[in-house]
Design a protein around this motif. Structure first.
Motif, PDB file in Angstrom:
ATOM      1  N   HIS A 164      47.174 -24.924-121.361  1.00  0.00           N
ATOM      2  CA  HIS A 164      47.062 -24.844-119.905  1.00  0.00           C
ATOM      3  C   HIS A 164      48.137 -25.650-119.174  1.00  0.00           C
ATOM      4  O   HIS A 164      48.668 -25.190-118.150  1.00  0.00           O
ATOM      5  CB  HIS A 164      45.670 -25.307-119.470  1.00  0.00           C
ATOM      6  N   ASP A 165      48.436 -26.835-119.652  1.00  0.00           N
ATOM      7  CA  ASP A 165      49.405 -27.681-118.949  1.00  0.00           C
ATOM      8  C   ASP A 165      50.771 -27.002-118.838  1.00  0.00           C
ATOM      9  O   ASP A 165      51.394 -26.988-117.761  1.00  0.00           O
ATOM     10  CB  ASP A 165      49.550 -29.035-119.647  1.00  0.00           C
ATOM     11  N   ALA A 168      50.531 -23.856-116.576  1.00  0.00           N
ATOM     12  CA  ALA A 168      50.434 -24.227-115.163  1.00  0.00           C
ATOM     13  C   ALA A 168      51.777 -24.682-114.609  1.00  0.00           C
ATOM     14  O   ALA A 168      52.080 -24.489-113.420  1.00  0.00           O
ATOM     15  CB  ALA A 168      49.396 -25.329-114.987  1.00  0.00           C
ATOM     16  N   GLN A 195      49.357 -16.035-119.906  1.00  0.00           N
ATOM     17  CA  GLN A 195      49.422 -16.337-118.475  1.00  0.00           C
ATOM     18  C   GLN A 195      48.269 -15.684-117.724  1.00  0.00           C
ATOM     19  O   GLN A 195      47.665 -16.297-116.830  1.00  0.00           O
ATOM     20  CB  GLN A 195      50.770 -15.872-117.918  1.00  0.00           C
ATOM     21  N   HIS A 198      45.055 -17.567-118.464  1.00  0.00           N
ATOM     22  CA  HIS A 198      45.082 -18.863-117.785  1.00  0.00           C
ATOM     23  C   HIS A 198      44.789 -18.706-116.295  1.00  0.00           C
ATOM     24  O   HIS A 198      44.020 -19.500-115.715  1.00  0.00           O
ATOM     25  CB  HIS A 198      46.451 -19.520-117.990  1.00  0.00           C
ATOM     26  N   GLN A 199      45.376 -17.712-115.672  1.00  0.00           N
ATOM     27  CA  GLN A 199      45.216 -17.511-114.235  1.00  0.00           C
ATOM     28  C   GLN A 199      43.792 -17.103-113.856  1.00  0.00           C
ATOM     29  O   GLN A 199      43.370 -17.298-112.707  1.00  0.00           O
ATOM     30  CB  GLN A 199      46.213 -16.461-113.751  1.00  0.00           C
TER      31      GLN A 199
END
Length: 381
Positions: A164-165, A168, A195, A198-199
């Motif tokens: 995630h880091d 982001a 992506q 994650h979004q």
């Protein structure tokens, strides 16, 4: 076919500690009374069979070389034999249900689940599936639930392996190309998938709450994985999780204990003396009294070796150390019929050379699962 014998002359590790009384086996169970013929095991130790709460070492047998060979049922048969040779009589086979694809994707997971179902009735070792669901793989939850019902999966663990880091920050995840190749995707498509997942993170909490509630209602045991903070543990506990696998910090392990969750640590971590990923050392969690079970993780020989390593390090006595690989995991998994050598329980046990600590025989469910070396003459005489 189960055997009816009485083991004599050995040291036997019972709930009360070591004794040298006879141990009867019959109808797949431990008996108080002598039964069948006697087998002289002087010079050997008899201990409860190992209950492995989490292990993915089976992958190397089912898919020994990516893209070249997949060997399904023959591979699972080999897994059962490797487990037995390492004293594991009950094995929770940890299989991913993940966006990562390849050996971690749903297609391979269904092959593993079906192979367990086909192989389990044919082998003495009790093979059980654990499904590891990726928390952000929302689009595959429905299919996962169907598989859980179809194959009677009793233990589900929630994982999150998205970086995630880096996502982001708009950075390319580490080892992207290699992971994409393992998944069977090109790197651009693999990155796009990561992506997108994650979004959609804001949808995950509600979806997780709902999924865990449905699984709990079906009696499925739920576990969390790689908890690094007390807050993470509290979140999963609120969702019904009863096991914390491989907590990464002492604080997370303490929170799990306070909330009544069982804690599983990696046996290879104990053998190595430290986490290969730079997290908390399992021996420190054990020394703090916060570990309930040691699991093979990725290396089936490690549970037996880790138990004795705990003794060598002065962390635990022999009964306490062996409980981490037998009665402890059995309790966490709700398997009240195994984990100790008591009358009426499953005849799951190992025979160990007292000098070398080598496992020379394994009996699972009253059936001979592994027999090697000079002790074989004692059984066949």
């Amino acid at each position: 076919m189960t055997i009816e014998i009485t083991l004599t002359g050995a040291r036997v590790l019972r709930p009360s500690g070591w004794d040298d009384g006879p141990l009867g086996l019959g109808a797949g169970q431990v008996w108080d009374d002598a039964t069948g013929r006697q087998v002289d095991l002087r010079g050997y130790d008899v201990l409860p069979g190992i209950v492995d709460a989490h292990g993915d070492g089976f992958e190397r047998h089912m898919a020994p070389r990516r893209g070249a060979l997949r060997e399904r049922d023959a591979g699972m048969w080999a897994v059962a034999n490797e487990l037995a040779s390492n004293g594991i009589t009950t094995a929770m086979l940890a299989q991913f249900w993940s966006w990562e694809g390849g050996l971690r994707g749903p297609e391979f997971a269904l092959e593993v689940l079906d192979s367990i179902a086909v192989t389990n009735p044919r082998v003495p070792v009790d093979l059980r599936p654990q499904l590891r669901i990726e928390t952000h793989y929302l689009e595959a939850f429905e299919q996962a639930e169907h598989a859980i019902k179809q194959f009677g999966v009793g233990y589900v663990v929630m994982n999150d392996h998205l970086p995630h880091d880096r996502l982001a920050a708009g950075r390319t995840p580490k080892r992207l190309t290699g992971q994409a190749l393992k998944s069977g995707r090109n790197p651009a498509d693999h990155l796009a998938l990561m992506q997108r997942l994650h979004q959609a993170g804001d949808q995950v909490p509600a979806m997780m709450d709902s999924l865990c509630a449905r699984l709990s209602a079906q009696g499925v045991l739920i576990g969390s994985h790689d908890d690094d903070t007390p807050q993470s543990v509290e979140t999963w506990s609120a969702r019904g999780a009863r096991v914390s696998e491989f907590p990464e910090t002492p604080q997370a392990a303490e929170a799990a204990r306070a909330l009544g969750m069982g804690t599983v640590m990696g046996a290879p971590n104990v053998v190595r003396g430290a986490s290969h990923a730079g997290k908390v050392a399992a021996k420190d969690i054990i020394a703090s009294g916060l570990c309930d079970a040691l699991a093979s993780d990725y290396h089936y020989p490690s549970p037996a070796r880790a138990a004795w390593r705990c003794i060598e390090l002065g962390l635990l006595n022999e009964a306490e150390a062996w409980a981490l690989v037998s009665s402890g995991p059995a309790r966490l998994l709700g398997l009240a019929d195994r984990g100790t050598l008591e009358t009426g329980k499953r005849a799951d046990l190992i025979v160990m050379d007292r000098e070398t600590r080598q496992i020379v025989a394994t009996i699972a469910g009253g059936e001979m699962a592994f027999l090697s070396g000079k002790v074989a003459a004692r059984f066949v005489a």
